[in-house]
Motif scaffolding. Structure first.
Motif, PDB file in Angstrom:
ATOM      1  N   LEU A   1       0.845  -1.187   0.000  1.00 11.57           N
ATOM      2  CA  LEU A   1       0.000   0.000   0.000  1.00 11.57           C
ATOM      3  C   LEU A   1       0.883   1.241   0.000  1.00 11.57           C
ATOM      4  O   LEU A   1       2.018   1.198   0.491  1.00 11.57           O
ATOM      5  CB  LEU A   1      -0.901   0.038   1.234  1.00 11.57           C
TER       6      LEU A   1
ATOM      7  N   SER B   1       1.382   5.328   1.334  1.00 14.28           N
ATOM      8  CA  SER B   1       1.172   5.933   2.651  1.00 14.28           C
ATOM      9  C   SER B   1      -0.228   6.529   2.801  1.00 14.28           C
ATOM     10  O   SER B   1      -0.846   6.433   3.862  1.00 14.28           O
ATOM     11  CB  SER B   1       2.230   7.006   2.915  1.00 14.28           C
TER      12      SER B   1
ATOM     13  N   GLN C   1      -3.007   5.502   1.333  1.00 13.83           N
ATOM     14  CA  GLN C   1      -3.952   4.393   1.510  1.00 13.83           C
ATOM     15  C   GLN C   1      -3.900   3.857   2.938  1.00 13.83           C
ATOM     16  O   GLN C   1      -4.940   3.616   3.562  1.00 13.83           O
ATOM     17  CB  GLN C   1      -3.623   3.267   0.529  1.00 13.83           C
ATOM     18  N   ALA C   2      -2.698   3.658   3.447  1.00  9.28           N
ATOM     19  CA  ALA C   2      -2.546   3.123   4.804  1.00  9.28           C
ATOM     20  C   ALA C   2      -3.172   4.057   5.825  1.00  9.28           C
ATOM     21  O   ALA C   2      -3.863   3.609   6.757  1.00  9.28           O
ATOM     22  CB  ALA C   2      -1.067   2.902   5.114  1.00  9.28           C
TER      23      ALA C   2
END
Length: 215
Positions: free
Chosen positions: A197, A199, A201-202
């Motif tokens: 993923l 950053s 998205q996380a």
């Protein structure tokens, strides 16, 4: 040369094997059990908008076949041999891939998959129980796509658009999901082992859990 237009025809097994077909139209044609190994289709219509019918590729051999800028909406690929298939910049809405094989089985428990399905519209297509591991599946649209029991482990799903997509029903371990719009992905119910993923998205996934990520 006149444009090839075929309607309501049963395609002979070896009629197009290894051929390059451009700017053609196949209306409600039956390619079932045909040998389309290494066949190239470019700017070809397989979907008839008025009748809303696609073409039938069930049980066909499409090893290393390619489709570029084609409309394959509502086509039936069930139980077809699709090892090494390339489908790019194409429409696949409602296409049925149930029972299709993207595998090369070398020995019991020894096999690999090969497929390149990129920049396609896969809305409402059916991939139930299909194995597409370590394949190129990037920048596709996955709106309402059926994936119950599918195995996409290790595949590149980057840049995809996922909506009305049930992440809980398939294996996405070790997939690349960077740059994708992840829809309703809930980390509490999906195995994300090895998933890549970015950053943003996380951080968004953590925020759904009430966790604020700060830089």
């Amino acid at each position: 040369m006149d444009k090839l237009i075929l309607r309501d025809q049963k395609i002979a097994a070896d009629r197009f094997t290894g051929e390059k077909i451009e700017h053609a139209s196949f209306i409600n044609c039956d390619f079932s059990a045909a040998d389309l190994t290494d066949t190239q289709f470019i700017d070809v219509q397989f979907y008839h908008r008025d009748s809303q019918l696609g073409c039938n590729f069930s049980r066909a051999t499409l090893r290393d076949a390619s489709f570029k800028n084609c409309d394959l909406s509502m086509s039936n690929f069930s139980n077809a041999n699709l090892l090494g298939i390339e489908i790019r910049d194409s429409m696949l809405q409602g296409a049925d891939f149930r029972g299709a094989s993207f595998m090369n089985i070398i020995a019991p428990k020894v096999w690999f998959c090969s497929a390149y399905i990129t920049k396609c519209n896969l809305s409402y297509a059916n991939f139930a129980n299909v194995v597409l591991e370590k394949c190129e599946l990037w920048e596709n649209r996955w709106l309402g796509t059926q994936v119950m029991g599918a195995k996409f482990s290790g595949s590149d799903l980057s840049g995809g658009e996922f909506s009305a997509f049930d992440w809980r029903t398939l294996d996405i371990t070790h997939c690349d999901l960077t740059r994708s719009s992840l829809g309703e992905l809930d980390v509490r119910y999906v195995d994300l082992e090895g998933v890549k993923l970015d950053s943003d998205q996380a951080a968004a996934l953590m925020e759904r859990l009430g966790i604020l990520v700060v830089s």
